[in-house]
Design a protein around this motif. Structure first.
Motif, mmCIF file in Angstrom:
data_model
loop_
_atom_site.group_PDB
_atom_site.id
_atom_site.type_symbol
_atom_site.label_atom_id
_atom_site.label_comp_id
_atom_site.label_asym_id
_atom_site.label_seq_id
_atom_site.Cartn_x
_atom_site.Cartn_y
_atom_site.Cartn_z
ATOM 1 N N ARG A 70 -3.766 -5.243 1.131
ATOM 2 C CA ARG A 70 -4.384 -4.707 2.340
ATOM 3 C C ARG A 70 -3.512 -3.620 2.954
ATOM 4 O O ARG A 70 -3.971 -2.771 3.687
ATOM 5 C CB ARG A 70 -4.591 -5.819 3.371
ATOM 6 C CG ARG A 70 -5.580 -6.863 2.926
ATOM 7 C CD ARG A 70 -5.639 -7.987 3.901
ATOM 8 N NE ARG A 70 -4.289 -8.490 4.125
ATOM 9 C CZ ARG A 70 -3.953 -9.364 5.040
ATOM 10 N NH1 ARG A 70 -4.839 -9.842 5.831
ATOM 11 N NH2 ARG A 70 -2.713 -9.776 5.164
ATOM 12 N N SER A 71 -2.220 -3.693 2.673
ATOM 13 C CA SER A 71 -1.250 -2.731 3.190
ATOM 14 C C SER A 71 -0.073 -2.752 2.221
ATOM 15 O O SER A 71 -0.006 -3.618 1.341
ATOM 16 C CB SER A 71 -0.787 -3.142 4.588
ATOM 17 O OG SER A 71 -0.132 -4.393 4.525
ATOM 18 N N LEU A 72 0.853 -1.834 2.392
ATOM 19 C CA LEU A 72 2.016 -1.802 1.514
ATOM 20 C C LEU A 72 2.823 -3.105 1.615
ATOM 21 O O LEU A 72 3.159 -3.696 0.587
ATOM 22 C CB LEU A 72 2.881 -0.578 1.817
ATOM 23 C CG LEU A 72 4.093 -0.366 0.918
ATOM 24 C CD1 LEU A 72 3.698 -0.299 -0.549
ATOM 25 C CD2 LEU A 72 4.849 0.885 1.326
ATOM 26 N N PRO A 73 3.104 -3.606 2.825
ATOM 27 C CA PRO A 73 3.834 -4.883 2.895
ATOM 28 C C PRO A 73 3.075 -6.040 2.228
ATOM 29 O O PRO A 73 3.675 -6.887 1.578
ATOM 30 C CB PRO A 73 3.991 -5.127 4.397
ATOM 31 C CG PRO A 73 3.920 -3.767 5.010
ATOM 32 C CD PRO A 73 2.968 -2.995 4.147
ATOM 33 N N VAL A 109 11.388 0.141 -5.060
ATOM 34 C CA VAL A 109 11.344 1.295 -4.153
ATOM 35 C C VAL A 109 10.196 1.100 -3.161
ATOM 36 O O VAL A 109 10.334 1.333 -1.959
ATOM 37 C CB VAL A 109 11.194 2.619 -4.932
ATOM 38 C CG1 VAL A 109 10.889 3.777 -3.993
ATOM 39 C CG2 VAL A 109 12.458 2.903 -5.729
ATOM 40 N N PHE A 110 9.037 0.637 -3.666
ATOM 41 C CA PHE A 110 7.903 0.338 -2.778
ATOM 42 C C PHE A 110 8.293 -0.708 -1.741
ATOM 43 O O PHE A 110 7.940 -0.595 -0.572
ATOM 44 C CB PHE A 110 6.712 -0.178 -3.588
ATOM 45 C CG PHE A 110 5.876 0.898 -4.211
ATOM 46 C CD1 PHE A 110 6.243 2.223 -4.154
ATOM 47 C CD2 PHE A 110 4.701 0.568 -4.851
ATOM 48 C CE1 PHE A 110 5.465 3.208 -4.727
ATOM 49 C CE2 PHE A 110 3.918 1.545 -5.435
ATOM 50 C CZ PHE A 110 4.300 2.871 -5.367
ATOM 51 N N ALA A 111 8.987 -1.754 -2.171
ATOM 52 C CA ALA A 111 9.407 -2.814 -1.255
ATOM 53 C C ALA A 111 10.312 -2.251 -0.164
ATOM 54 O O ALA A 111 10.187 -2.608 1.012
ATOM 55 C CB ALA A 111 10.117 -3.920 -2.020
ATOM 56 N N ALA A 112 11.229 -1.363 -0.562
ATOM 57 C CA ALA A 112 12.126 -0.744 0.414
ATOM 58 C C ALA A 112 11.338 0.111 1.403
ATOM 59 O O ALA A 112 11.614 0.105 2.610
ATOM 60 C CB ALA A 112 13.178 0.102 -0.296
ATOM 61 N N LEU A 113 10.321 0.826 0.903
ATOM 62 C CA LEU A 113 9.481 1.635 1.792
ATOM 63 C C LEU A 113 8.710 0.751 2.763
ATOM 64 O O LEU A 113 8.552 1.094 3.938
ATOM 65 C CB LEU A 113 8.502 2.489 0.969
ATOM 66 C CG LEU A 113 9.125 3.658 0.219
ATOM 67 C CD1 LEU A 113 8.099 4.294 -0.714
ATOM 68 C CD2 LEU A 113 9.680 4.692 1.190
ATOM 69 N N ALA A 114 8.230 -0.391 2.280
ATOM 70 C CA ALA A 114 7.499 -1.316 3.151
ATOM 71 C C ALA A 114 8.409 -1.828 4.259
ATOM 72 O O ALA A 114 8.011 -1.915 5.426
ATOM 73 C CB ALA A 114 6.941 -2.482 2.338
ATOM 74 N N GLU A 115 9.643 -2.169 3.922
ATOM 75 C CA GLU A 115 10.602 -2.644 4.921
ATOM 76 C C GLU A 115 10.925 -1.534 5.920
ATOM 77 O O GLU A 115 11.032 -1.764 7.123
ATOM 78 C CB GLU A 115 11.879 -3.138 4.236
ATOM 79 C CG GLU A 115 12.894 -3.729 5.178
ATOM 80 C CD GLU A 115 12.358 -4.876 6.019
ATOM 81 O OE1 GLU A 115 12.727 -4.957 7.206
ATOM 82 O OE2 GLU A 115 11.551 -5.689 5.514
ATOM 83 N N PHE A 116 11.074 -0.307 5.412
ATOM 84 C CA PHE A 116 11.328 0.859 6.259
ATOM 85 C C PHE A 116 10.166 1.049 7.242
ATOM 86 O O PHE A 116 10.380 1.289 8.437
ATOM 87 C CB PHE A 116 11.508 2.093 5.382
ATOM 88 C CG PHE A 116 11.718 3.371 6.133
ATOM 89 C CD1 PHE A 116 12.865 3.578 6.880
ATOM 90 C CD2 PHE A 116 10.773 4.376 6.089
ATOM 91 C CE1 PHE A 116 13.067 4.763 7.580
ATOM 92 C CE2 PHE A 116 10.964 5.564 6.777
ATOM 93 C CZ PHE A 116 12.108 5.756 7.530
ATOM 94 N N GLU A 117 8.923 0.910 6.745
ATOM 95 C CA GLU A 117 7.741 1.059 7.582
ATOM 96 C C GLU A 117 7.739 0.004 8.698
ATOM 97 O O GLU A 117 7.479 0.311 9.856
ATOM 98 C CB GLU A 117 6.479 0.912 6.723
ATOM 99 C CG GLU A 117 5.182 1.016 7.515
ATOM 100 C CD GLU A 117 3.960 0.723 6.656
ATOM 101 O OE1 GLU A 117 2.936 1.357 6.904
ATOM 102 O OE2 GLU A 117 4.032 -0.140 5.764
ATOM 103 N N ARG A 118 8.058 -1.241 8.359
ATOM 104 C CA ARG A 118 8.114 -2.301 9.371
ATOM 105 C C ARG A 118 9.167 -1.983 10.431
ATOM 106 O O ARG A 118 8.953 -2.195 11.619
ATOM 107 C CB ARG A 118 8.413 -3.655 8.725
ATOM 108 C CG ARG A 118 7.209 -4.286 8.058
ATOM 109 C CD ARG A 118 7.462 -5.731 7.685
ATOM 110 N NE ARG A 118 8.466 -5.882 6.648
ATOM 111 C CZ ARG A 118 8.211 -5.924 5.352
ATOM 112 N NH1 ARG A 118 6.980 -5.819 4.916
ATOM 113 N NH2 ARG A 118 9.184 -6.053 4.484
ATOM 114 N N GLY A 119 10.326 -1.466 9.985
ATOM 115 C CA GLY A 119 11.392 -1.090 10.922
ATOM 116 C C GLY A 119 10.949 0.016 11.868
ATOM 117 O O GLY A 119 11.228 -0.035 13.072
ATOM 118 N N LEU A 120 10.243 1.022 11.331
ATOM 119 C CA LEU A 120 9.745 2.118 12.172
ATOM 120 C C LEU A 120 8.748 1.609 13.211
ATOM 121 O O LEU A 120 8.787 2.022 14.374
ATOM 122 C CB LEU A 120 9.062 3.192 11.313
ATOM 123 C CG LEU A 120 9.974 4.090 10.500
ATOM 124 C CD1 LEU A 120 9.146 5.061 9.668
ATOM 125 C CD2 LEU A 120 10.925 4.871 11.403
#
Length: 195
Positions: A70-73, A109-120
């Protein structure tokens, strides 16, 4: 025997699964779970059935990444769950498969981007709350009584013949609210049961 199991999803009943079905069949999927459900919908029964059918050594195959999560995370969580079960994952359009070292790297890399998105999102939320506080706005419920009503109530309650229960009823609030906002202490009302 390790299986390649496909999952196909369209967002509405109007759309067709033919393109996904053909791609998954061509990719060697022996079983394909099909669903018409919005990606925003948390309940996807066919996906749940598909995940229950997967065994260690199997591979879940989708046409595109957005068909699964449903979303990257959400997508990262599903693939992490599959990895823990010893199940591989493959997305045909993006040419990602987690059974190889390169595929795993891409997915991390996707997982890291998902975590980055949550942080933002967290940072933006905190910044928005701080900006609102700086303008004098606070979160939470609107007070039940405004300053003018509190002054009026305090004047009314100076009369010992006026009960807190009557005032609370007139203002449409509970006795507790009157005590909280007006600092009124009338223990006799509790003892005598006149409230």
């Amino acid at each position: 025997m390790n299986q390649r199991i496909g999952y196909a999803r369209v967002s509405t009943d109007d759309q067709h699964l033919d393109l996904q079905r053909d791609a998954l069949t061509q990719a060697g999927c022996s079983v394909i779970y099909e669903e018409a459900a919005s990606g925003k919908n948390a309940t996807r029964p066919e996906l749940e059935q598909c995940r229950k059918a997967l065994r260690a050594g199997d591979t879940l195959v989708v046409w595109r990444l957005d068909r699964l999560g449903r979303s990257l995370p959400d997508l990262v969580q599903i693939v992490a769950d599959l990895e823990q079960q010893g199940v591989g994952f493959e997305s045909l359009a993006e040419k990602i498969e987690t059974s190889s070292a390169a595929g795993k790297l891409i997915f991390h890399v996707f997982a890291a981007l998902a975590e980055f998105e949550r942080g933002l999102i967290r940072e933006r939320t905190q910044a928005g709350l701080a900006a609102a506080r700086a303008r004098g706005r606070t979160g939470g419920r609107k007070p039940k009584l405004d300053a003018k009503q509190i002054r009026q109530i305090k004047v009314l309650l100076r009369d010992p013949n006026t009960s807190v229960a009557e005032v609370a009823r007139d203002y449409g609030v509970s006795r507790t609210t009157i005590y909280k906002y007006c600092g009124v202490v009338r223990p006799s009302e509790f003892i005598e049961g006149t409230t």
